[in-house]
Scaffold this motif. Structure first.
Motif, mmCIF file in Angstrom:
data_model
loop_
_atom_site.group_PDB
_atom_site.id
_atom_site.type_symbol
_atom_site.label_atom_id
_atom_site.label_comp_id
_atom_site.label_asym_id
_atom_site.label_seq_id
_atom_site.Cartn_x
_atom_site.Cartn_y
_atom_site.Cartn_z
ATOM 1 N N GLU A 41 75.066 72.088 23.909
ATOM 2 C CA GLU A 41 76.122 72.902 23.310
ATOM 3 C C GLU A 41 75.649 73.422 21.970
ATOM 4 O OE1 GLU A 41 79.946 71.029 23.065
ATOM 5 O OE2 GLU A 41 79.704 70.112 25.035
ATOM 6 N N GLY A 42 76.165 74.576 21.594
ATOM 7 C CA GLY A 42 75.835 75.151 20.297
ATOM 8 C C GLY A 42 75.069 76.451 20.423
ATOM 9 N N GLU A 43 74.450 76.868 19.318
ATOM 10 C CA GLU A 43 73.775 78.164 19.247
ATOM 11 C C GLU A 43 72.332 78.075 19.725
ATOM 12 O OE1 GLU A 43 74.144 79.674 15.259
ATOM 13 O OE2 GLU A 43 76.134 80.488 15.687
ATOM 14 N N HIS A 44 71.910 79.157 20.385
ATOM 15 C CA HIS A 44 70.548 79.275 20.871
ATOM 16 C C HIS A 44 70.095 80.722 20.687
ATOM 17 C CE1 HIS A 44 70.685 75.323 22.782
ATOM 18 N NE2 HIS A 44 71.933 75.650 23.106
ATOM 19 N N LYS A 45 68.834 80.883 20.322
ATOM 20 C CA LYS A 45 68.256 82.223 20.220
ATOM 21 C C LYS A 45 67.727 82.592 21.604
ATOM 22 C CE LYS A 45 64.848 84.912 17.672
ATOM 23 N NZ LYS A 45 63.765 84.829 16.666
ATOM 24 N N VAL A 46 68.358 83.590 22.228
ATOM 25 C CA VAL A 46 68.025 83.992 23.591
ATOM 26 C C VAL A 46 67.396 85.382 23.566
ATOM 27 C CG1 VAL A 46 68.938 84.461 25.894
ATOM 28 C CG2 VAL A 46 69.947 82.636 24.506
ATOM 29 N N LYS A 47 66.257 85.491 24.232
ATOM 30 C CA LYS A 47 65.579 86.783 24.389
ATOM 31 C C LYS A 47 65.496 87.072 25.883
ATOM 32 C CE LYS A 47 61.154 89.041 23.426
ATOM 33 N NZ LYS A 47 59.809 88.812 22.827
ATOM 34 N N LEU A 48 66.018 88.225 26.273
ATOM 35 C CA LEU A 48 66.005 88.631 27.671
ATOM 36 C C LEU A 48 65.322 89.986 27.779
ATOM 37 C CD1 LEU A 48 66.935 88.090 30.606
ATOM 38 C CD2 LEU A 48 69.062 89.252 30.026
ATOM 39 N N THR A 49 64.385 90.079 28.710
ATOM 40 C CA THR A 49 63.669 91.323 28.962
ATOM 41 C C THR A 49 63.828 91.701 30.425
ATOM 42 O OG1 THR A 49 62.023 90.820 27.259
ATOM 43 C CG2 THR A 49 61.412 92.467 28.901
ATOM 44 N N GLN A 50 64.173 92.955 30.664
ATOM 45 C CA GLN A 50 64.233 93.512 32.015
ATOM 46 C C GLN A 50 63.133 94.561 32.127
ATOM 47 O OE1 GLN A 50 67.807 95.580 32.931
ATOM 48 N NE2 GLN A 50 69.091 93.991 32.035
ATOM 49 N N VAL A 51 62.399 94.515 33.218
ATOM 50 C CA VAL A 51 61.380 95.525 33.479
ATOM 51 C C VAL A 51 61.742 96.180 34.806
ATOM 52 C CG1 VAL A 51 58.917 95.988 33.728
ATOM 53 C CG2 VAL A 51 59.673 94.072 32.299
ATOM 54 N N THR A 52 61.919 97.503 34.797
ATOM 55 C CA THR A 52 62.329 98.216 36.011
ATOM 56 C C THR A 52 61.349 99.336 36.337
ATOM 57 O OG1 THR A 52 63.773 99.641 34.708
ATOM 58 C CG2 THR A 52 64.781 97.736 35.738
ATOM 59 N N ARG A 53 61.386 99.745 37.599
ATOM 60 C CA ARG A 53 60.603 100.886 38.065
ATOM 61 C C ARG A 53 61.595 101.907 38.627
ATOM 62 N NH1 ARG A 53 58.749 96.659 40.914
ATOM 63 N NH2 ARG A 53 59.425 97.592 42.869
ATOM 64 N N VAL A 54 61.299 103.147 38.413
ATOM 65 C CA VAL A 54 62.096 104.205 39.034
ATOM 66 C C VAL A 54 61.133 105.199 39.666
ATOM 67 C CG1 VAL A 54 64.124 103.936 37.565
ATOM 68 C CG2 VAL A 54 62.310 105.464 36.852
ATOM 69 N N ALA A 55 61.642 105.943 40.628
ATOM 70 C CA ALA A 55 60.800 106.780 41.484
ATOM 71 C C ALA A 55 59.957 107.804 40.720
ATOM 72 C CB ALA A 55 61.671 107.477 42.517
ATOM 73 N N TYR A 56 60.495 108.393 39.678
ATOM 74 C CA TYR A 56 59.782 109.502 39.048
ATOM 75 C C TYR A 56 59.101 109.141 37.723
ATOM 76 C CZ TYR A 56 64.308 109.640 36.758
ATOM 77 O OH TYR A 56 65.443 109.289 36.104
#
Length: 131
Positions: free
Chosen positions: A99-114
């Motif tokens: 419980e409590g505070e946490h430093k969260v880093k989230l990265t999304q990597v996507t591909r698109v057709a063009y």
């Protein structure tokens, strides 16, 4: 492209199954202006308090019922992640987070057709695990 949407506010929580805390999850929105099939999500990376989460411990769901490993997602064409829709990133971790505070880093990597190369969106927030 839409880095401010990567981590939804107040969404970090521990997950219990059969009374046992099996991990934690957070909500995220796609970092692109259109919807894409899950197969076009190239990668999701999670770091908590400076410690990277192993790829094999990360799962993703659009409905909170069917979860996919990141490797499985490469073949999932029947679920479309729409712009503005929140998805769930689940991290398998015995006991979850304290419980409590946490430093969260989230990265999304996507591909698109063009666009010939994958692109990413990253956001780091101090988030609190609620009771």
């Amino acid at each position: 492209m839409f880095d401010n949407y990567v981590l939804s506010d107040n969404s970090l929580r521990n997950v219990k199954k059969d009374g046992v805390t099996t991990g934690f999850e957070m909500r995220t929105r796609i970092t692109y202006y259109r919807g894409i099939p899950l197969s076009m999500v190239h990668d999701i990376q999670v770091e908590v308090n400076g410690v990277p989460v192993p790829r094999e411990h990360i799962r993703f769901s659009l409905d909170g019922e069917q979860y996919f490993t990141l490797d499985e997602m490469t073949t999932v064409t029947f679920y479309k992640w729409e712009y503005g829709q929140e998805g769930l990133v689940y991290v398998e971790q015995e006991g979850g987070l304290p419980e409590g505070e946490h430093k969260v880093k989230l990265t999304q990597v996507t591909r698109v057709a063009y666009i010939p190369v994958p692109f990413s969106g990253t956001q780091t927030k101090t988030m609190t695990v609620a009771v």
